[in-house]
Motif scaffolding. Sequence first.
Motif: not given
Lengths: 270, 290, 237
Positions: A160-161, C14-17, C54-55
């Motif tokens: 995710r980085l 990407y799903g997180g913050p 991506i969303a």
Amino acid sequence: MAAPAATPPPLLEVEGVVVRFGGVVALAGVSFEVGHREIRGLIGPNGSGKTTLFNCISGLCRPAAGEIRFEGVALSRVPRHARARLGIGRTFQHTALFRSLTVRENVLAGAHPLAGSGFLANALRLGGRVRREEREAEETARRLLALLSLEAVADAPVGRLPFGTQKRVELARALAAGPKLLLLDEPAGGLNHEEVYRLARLLFRIRREFELSILLVEHHMHLVTSVSDRVVALDFGEKIADGTPEAVRAEPAVIRAYLGEGAAAHGDAA
Amino acid sequence: MEGFAHQLVAGIATGGIYASVALALVMIYQATHHVNFAQGEMATFSTYLAWAAVQGGAPWWAALLGTVFASFAVGVAIERVLLRPMRSAPVLAVVCAFIGLMLIFNSITGAIFGYAVRPFPSPFETSAPLLGGLVSGHALGSTAVTLAVLALVWAFFRHTGLGLAMRAAAYNPVSARLVGIRVGWMLALGWGLAAAIGAVAGVMVAPVVFLEPNMMLGVLLYAFAGALLGGIDNPAGAVAGGFLVGVVENLAGAYLVGAELKLTLALAIIVGVLLLRPSGLFGRAVESRV
Amino acid sequence: MATLLEARALTAGYGGPPVLHGVALAVEEGGVTALLGANGAGKTTILRALCGMIAASGEVRFAGERIDGLPTEAIARRGIAHVPDGRGTFAELTVEENLRLGAITRRDRAAVAADLEGALTLFPRLRERWRQQAGTLSGGEQQMLAIARALLLRPRLLLLDEPSFGLAPLAVREVFGALARLRAEAGVAMLLVEQNAALALDLADRACLLETGRVVLQGEAAALRRDAAVRRAYLGR
């Protein structure tokens, strides 16, 4: 019988290395050396053989002729998995990390080759030795995360980085194995000017604290010139220049094949 | 010597069947990185459809053609309805779904058509052996049909835009979307094609092994061995591997291990390839430069 | 000039913050907008959000029509070609097949042939590599292939993610020379993510400076060139 107290061999000696892929000659007898605690730049056009050379040193590719010696030991007799233990670490242009693991776990995985107690002892978790090694590995990881400003993302999954951060994680992982020679493949890729400046200072600091040498493939000429002690330039698998950064930059063959005429206008502004 | 030649030719004939099913397996594997365990049972079901059509009075070739189209539709439907929602499911979940699919097709076939072993007619004259007794009419005919199918599939992927789009979607779905390819539909088409190829293989093998709900179990194992042998990521290799397994199976069955242990041979090939050369005989990795 | 692409209140992650927090930006018809920002500022995320990879929430208009929420392939078919980070070529396929794929959605065969000729004139090196697998090309050639493939979509807008990444200085000049020609001769609009800010600002007429997912500065490229903060962080002088 004591050996004469001559100068010790260079850390890495590349001697007449030849690699062919099918009919294509990727490396046509390249020779150079990397001294102890030296930062050595390696430049050349895309496809000139830089990555192939990295692959030969780290064992992903076997030279058809020539020899590479590390601390005087011929690498042709050292299998790939043993090279990390010998003290050769590397990073990749597009990074090769465990994407679903966290930053800390990736760095811990890098510390593994140091652990000497072996597979069986680890699997059975025998005795205090394994536990002590684990503690040491965690301590190393903590220190590296701090050095590379990765503490804030230590528990985030690597996938995710942002790319530039992933490159730092890969550097931390390579350092965790305690290398004597670090092969860096385009560490400045995707970084802006200020970040490149910080990277240059980081490389100096790493050399000082870990007492290691760095072989640096990089297209960012400003970085290469400012950190390298000496630079090697390749073109079509042959060495076209070798010397101080200033001398190599001024070499007509390097300007023709790599920098382009009047490169100072653009290449450096990066 | 004549016995040897006979076994060799018979091996090529069964090898063609394995090659077809191996190709179907590889097509789905390339697009999804999963092995469709239900491929064999789907083919069995298709073969029963063809049998029912022939029983109902349809001409043999019309029955085959109708079955191919029906199987294609069933394959597309399975992808759209069953696998689409599992696009990002964990590997084990997908494996379970495939095993479930296999059991479902097996029991549906049994429930509708019963478990009795039935003969399946062949359109190729079977009474008089050809080429001086070397080969039966059906072996020759089915080999010709499978070779024709393989050539058609090859030409489709190599020379048509749709085939190229399907390959692109399998290799790199993200980039395929960026050039405007509807990747979801390409996957569904792949399933349809695989089911259609399986259907032809089922109909070609049924006159030899006789029709019953488990008839493709052995074929699937041999085909899987062939696919692995040739390289599960390489369609041409899988086809070659299928033929090779067919020949080896027949020769070994006749001269080495006997008919009872032939299936063990397939398993031995699977284990051996996985241990010694996981990328298969013809598997090739793309040298990637930077 | 008319606005070709306009994004408002774009938020994505990407799903997180979320990585982007209400980004607004625009690309003029035939213009080039450069996105500058530190590693992790969200530049690549903007490109991915714009073409539905991506969303995302927010409003995206392309040639006056809403395209937010459309699937990636539909956005591509409307004329937005994305050259992603890592180039996204089909490594297993040949150069020829890669280029054919660029035009796979088009039915105007004569125009495709002309565009192919145009792309090969722009990057003559690809003609020499015609039957070679894309994965065996050098980094510079792969970048050329990626751009050429994008052009075969006959796009009105090119999204370029770090076209200089991994390229030797000479190859960088070759690629940016081609982009400048494209802009001048074909009038293709571009949204350009590029770490080499000097190159990017040379090509662009507008630029946005991003920090942690927000646009903190935007305007004429020439004005940003003179901005003290931009000079220090991105131009190094």
